[in-house]
Design a protein around this motif. Structure first.
Motif, PDB file in Angstrom:
ATOM      1  N   SER A 176      -4.729 -10.079   7.471  1.00 58.64           N
ATOM      2  CA  SER A 176      -4.016  -9.108   6.639  1.00 58.64           C
ATOM      3  C   SER A 176      -3.961  -9.579   5.191  1.00 58.64           C
ATOM      4  O   SER A 176      -4.135  -8.781   4.265  1.00 58.64           O
ATOM      5  N   LEU A 177      -3.748 -10.875   4.992  1.00 57.83           N
ATOM      6  CA  LEU A 177      -3.700 -11.408   3.629  1.00 57.83           C
ATOM      7  C   LEU A 177      -5.051 -11.232   2.945  1.00 57.83           C
ATOM      8  O   LEU A 177      -5.132 -10.763   1.805  1.00 57.83           O
ATOM      9  N   LEU A 178      -6.125 -11.590   3.654  1.00 59.28           N
ATOM     10  CA  LEU A 178      -7.450 -11.469   3.047  1.00 59.28           C
ATOM     11  C   LEU A 178      -7.791 -10.011   2.742  1.00 59.28           C
ATOM     12  O   LEU A 178      -8.415  -9.715   1.721  1.00 59.28           O
ATOM     13  N   ARG A 179      -7.367  -9.103   3.615  1.00 59.58           N
ATOM     14  CA  ARG A 179      -7.639  -7.674   3.365  1.00 59.58           C
ATOM     15  C   ARG A 179      -6.867  -7.179   2.146  1.00 59.58           C
ATOM     16  O   ARG A 179      -7.359  -6.337   1.401  1.00 59.58           O
ATOM     17  N   VAL A 180      -5.660  -7.719   1.958  1.00 60.60           N
ATOM     18  CA  VAL A 180      -4.886  -7.335   0.771  1.00 60.60           C
ATOM     19  C   VAL A 180      -5.569  -7.874  -0.481  1.00 60.60           C
ATOM     20  O   VAL A 180      -5.743  -7.154  -1.474  1.00 60.60           O
ATOM     21  N   VAL A 181      -5.996  -9.137  -0.427  1.00 65.64           N
ATOM     22  CA  VAL A 181      -6.650  -9.723  -1.606  1.00 65.64           C
ATOM     23  C   VAL A 181      -7.963  -8.996  -1.895  1.00 65.64           C
ATOM     24  O   VAL A 181      -8.323  -8.752  -3.046  1.00 65.64           O
ATOM     25  N   ALA A 182      -8.675  -8.607  -0.820  1.00 64.13           N
ATOM     26  CA  ALA A 182      -9.948  -7.907  -1.010  1.00 64.13           C
ATOM     27  C   ALA A 182      -9.726  -6.533  -1.632  1.00 64.13           C
ATOM     28  O   ALA A 182     -10.583  -6.033  -2.351  1.00 64.13           O
ATOM     29  N   GLY A 183      -8.569  -5.929  -1.360  1.00 70.04           N
ATOM     30  CA  GLY A 183      -8.308  -4.580  -1.872  1.00 70.04           C
ATOM     31  C   GLY A 183      -8.462  -3.510  -0.811  1.00 70.04           C
ATOM     32  O   GLY A 183      -8.507  -2.327  -1.122  1.00 70.04           O
ATOM     33  N   LEU A 184      -8.559  -3.925   0.458  1.00 68.56           N
ATOM     34  CA  LEU A 184      -8.679  -2.946   1.537  1.00 68.56           C
ATOM     35  C   LEU A 184      -7.317  -2.392   1.913  1.00 68.56           C
ATOM     36  O   LEU A 184      -7.180  -1.225   2.259  1.00 68.56           O
ATOM     37  N   SER A 185      -6.296  -3.245   1.898  1.00 72.62           N
ATOM     38  CA  SER A 185      -4.938  -2.818   2.228  1.00 72.62           C
ATOM     39  C   SER A 185      -4.058  -3.047   1.004  1.00 72.62           C
ATOM     40  O   SER A 185      -4.381  -3.862   0.138  1.00 72.62           O
ATOM     41  N   ARG A 186      -2.952  -2.333   0.986  1.00 78.17           N
ATOM     42  CA  ARG A 186      -1.996  -2.524  -0.098  1.00 78.17           C
ATOM     43  C   ARG A 186      -0.997  -3.602   0.299  1.00 78.17           C
ATOM     44  O   ARG A 186      -0.597  -3.673   1.452  1.00 78.17           O
ATOM     45  N   ALA A 187      -0.610  -4.406  -0.678  1.00 71.99           N
ATOM     46  CA  ALA A 187       0.439  -5.391  -0.423  1.00 71.99           C
ATOM     47  C   ALA A 187       1.760  -4.649  -0.259  1.00 71.99           C
ATOM     48  O   ALA A 187       1.984  -3.617  -0.878  1.00 71.99           O
ATOM     49  N   HIS A 188       2.624  -5.191   0.614  1.00 77.12           N
ATOM     50  CA  HIS A 188       3.933  -4.586   0.828  1.00 77.12           C
ATOM     51  C   HIS A 188       4.769  -4.740  -0.444  1.00 77.12           C
ATOM     52  O   HIS A 188       5.537  -3.862  -0.810  1.00 77.12           O
ATOM     53  N   ALA A 189       4.597  -5.868  -1.116  1.00 73.37           N
ATOM     54  CA  ALA A 189       5.265  -6.112  -2.393  1.00 73.37           C
ATOM     55  C   ALA A 189       4.443  -7.137  -3.146  1.00 73.37           C
ATOM     56  O   ALA A 189       3.593  -7.801  -2.566  1.00 73.37           O
ATOM     57  N   GLY A 190       4.686  -7.255  -4.450  1.00 73.11           N
ATOM     58  CA  GLY A 190       3.978  -8.253  -5.246  1.00 73.11           C
ATOM     59  C   GLY A 190       2.773  -7.662  -5.947  1.00 73.11           C
ATOM     60  O   GLY A 190       2.462  -6.489  -5.785  1.00 73.11           O
ATOM     61  N   SER A 191       2.091  -8.498  -6.733  1.00 72.88           N
ATOM     62  CA  SER A 191       0.963  -7.985  -7.505  1.00 72.88           C
ATOM     63  C   SER A 191      -0.206  -8.957  -7.479  1.00 72.88           C
ATOM     64  O   SER A 191      -0.045 -10.153  -7.228  1.00 72.88           O
ATOM     65  N   LEU A 192      -1.377  -8.403  -7.726  1.00 69.78           N
ATOM     66  CA  LEU A 192      -2.620  -9.172  -7.739  1.00 69.78           C
ATOM     67  C   LEU A 192      -3.263  -9.014  -9.105  1.00 69.78           C
ATOM     68  O   LEU A 192      -3.288  -7.918  -9.660  1.00 69.78           O
TER      69      LEU A 192
END
Lengths: 225, 206
Positions: free
Chosen positions: B42-58
């Motif tokens: 899930s973390l890698l998918r968020v960093v990749a841009g496939l999923s949205r982070a629940h909170a925070g920014s990239l």
């Protein structure tokens, strides 16, 4: 810009190639179309007047259902093998990629249907002029159908059993196509000009080709999440 | 270059972890470890841009990331559980498409020289359907060498690989980092990299 075009062409080439290597799946909706249409003359009285009266409506409904059958596979294999993730992650605009996928899909499912229609329409004793209007109307309506269907297919792409939902989503939206398409064919049978409904079908295509790609892209992003 | 600020990741409304901050610069390797279900993928998918982070920014290169960012799209390579290969197409057709999609050029000679150490020499025109799971994984790994991305996001890259394959991944990672690349890798097994650069460990679910 040139990279965008190259990527769009690469996607079209890949989809066409992959589909042609499984040509059996392409042939399935077409066989369904022909079989449904041959059932009607057998089920109804095979009289010239009856068949000519129901012909346009039956042809349109059969074409709608046949393209619905082909729709399920539009994004399914990409979702299963992970290439949808790569499409979403690519630097190319996802709406453009979605448009390419929908139009490639039409080339393989809608266009063969249009080409087959003049042949199967013979079974319903349609006059020669009406057959060409029917083919032209289908030629205008099937790309719209592919685009509308792609929105629904993108929304249901992450569902395991999406086929039923797909029909419920797509068929109500296809009503305008059915109404104008059948009307054009009717007018041609009566020997009148069918230009009005044909223009409306063309307008619906212009609307779909501009708006649907954006909706498909948004739906795909939700589906891979 | 890559900045994670107070990232929280949720799956099906359940928060897996929160408050994760991390900065990666050229030559840095971040390994993501943790038990099954801790949220590595899930973390890698968020960093990749496939999923949205629940909170925070990239942030990438100092700019906040939006879905479909074209610069990030070219510079980031994500290899997930699914290799993204079409079974009916050949190895070379698949790789060519994936490279053109990413806006990278395709060079048939580079492909041959890349496939040889992967043990796929001479298989370029074989359909992917005819390859084993390990060989498919190797085809996906070929993209690491061919697309010239700066940031590698690898989710369990060693799955299905034999000892030689695992050593090859370690060597490529070392070369990538030595050349100023960045990598974030989720893996259960030790990667076996030797590069002396900065190594961060993101331990989830502890």
């Amino acid at each position: 810009m040139s990279g965008m075009l190259a990527a769009a062409l690469a996607l079209a080439r890949r989809d066409l190639r992959a589909a042609l290597r499984r040509w059996g799946e392409l042939a399935l909706p077409l066989c369904f179309f022909v079989i449904v249409l041959t059932l009607f003359p057998l089920g109804l009285a095979p009289e010239r007047d009856t068949l000519a009266a129901v012909g346009p409506g039956v042809l349109w409904v059969a074409a709608l259902l046949a393209s619905l059958l082909a729709l399920e596979s539009l994004f399914r294999s990409d979702m299963d093998d992970g290439s949808m993730e790569q499409l979403v992650l690519s630097p190319q605009p996802l709406a453009l990629m979605a448009l390419v996928k929908a139009l490639t899909h039409w080339l393989m499912s809608g266009l063969p249907l249009v080409l087959l229609t003049p042949l199967v329409a013979q079974a319903f004793y349609l006059p020669g002029n009406a057959i060409w209007v029917l083919a032209l109307a289908l030629f205008l309506a099937t790309p719209t159908l592919s685009l509308i269907g792609a929105v629904a297919a993108a929304l249901t792409a992450s569902l395991r059993r999406g086929a039923g939902v797909l029909g419920i989503l797509v068929l109500p939206l296809a009503v305008p196509l059915l109404v104008f398409g059948a009307r054009a064919t009717d007018l041609a049978i009566q020997g009148q000009s069918a230009a009005g409904p044909l223009y409306l079908l063309a307008a619906l295509f212009a609307l779909a080709v501009t708006l649907a790609p954006l909706a498909i892209a948004a739906a795909l992003r939700i589906s891979v999440d | 270059m890559l900045e994670l600020r107070d990232i929280a990741v949720a799956r099906s409304e359940r928060v897996l972890f929160d408050g994760l901050s991390l900065g990666l610069g050229p030559g840095d390797l971040a390994t993501v470890v943790g038990p099954n279900g801790a949220g590595k993928t899930s973390l890698l998918r968020v960093v990749a841009g496939l999923s949205r982070a629940h909170a925070g920014s990239l942030q990438w290169r100092g700019r906040p990331l939006e879905p479909g960012d074209p610069v990030y799209g070219r510079e980031r390579l994500y290899l997930g559980h699914q290799p993204g290969l079409k079974a009916d197409l050949s190895v070379s057709e698949n790789l060519r498409f994936l490279l053109e999609l990413q806006g990278a050029g395709f060079d048939p000679e580079a492909l041959e020289t890349c496939l040889a150490p992967l043990g796929l020499g001479g298989l370029a025109h074989r359909p992917v359907r005819a390859l084993s799971a390990g060989q498919r994984r190797r085809v996906a790994l070929a993209r690491m060498r061919l697309c010239g991305s700066l940031l590698w996001l690898l989710d369990e890259p060693l799955t299905n690989l034999d000892v030689d394959g695992q050593a090859l991944v370690a060597r490529w990672l070392d070369e990538h980092l030595a050349g100023g690349g960045l990598a974030m890798v989720a893996s259960h097994a030790p990667l076996g990299t030797r590069h002396p650069g900065r190594r961060l460990e993101v331990a989830l679910g502890r």
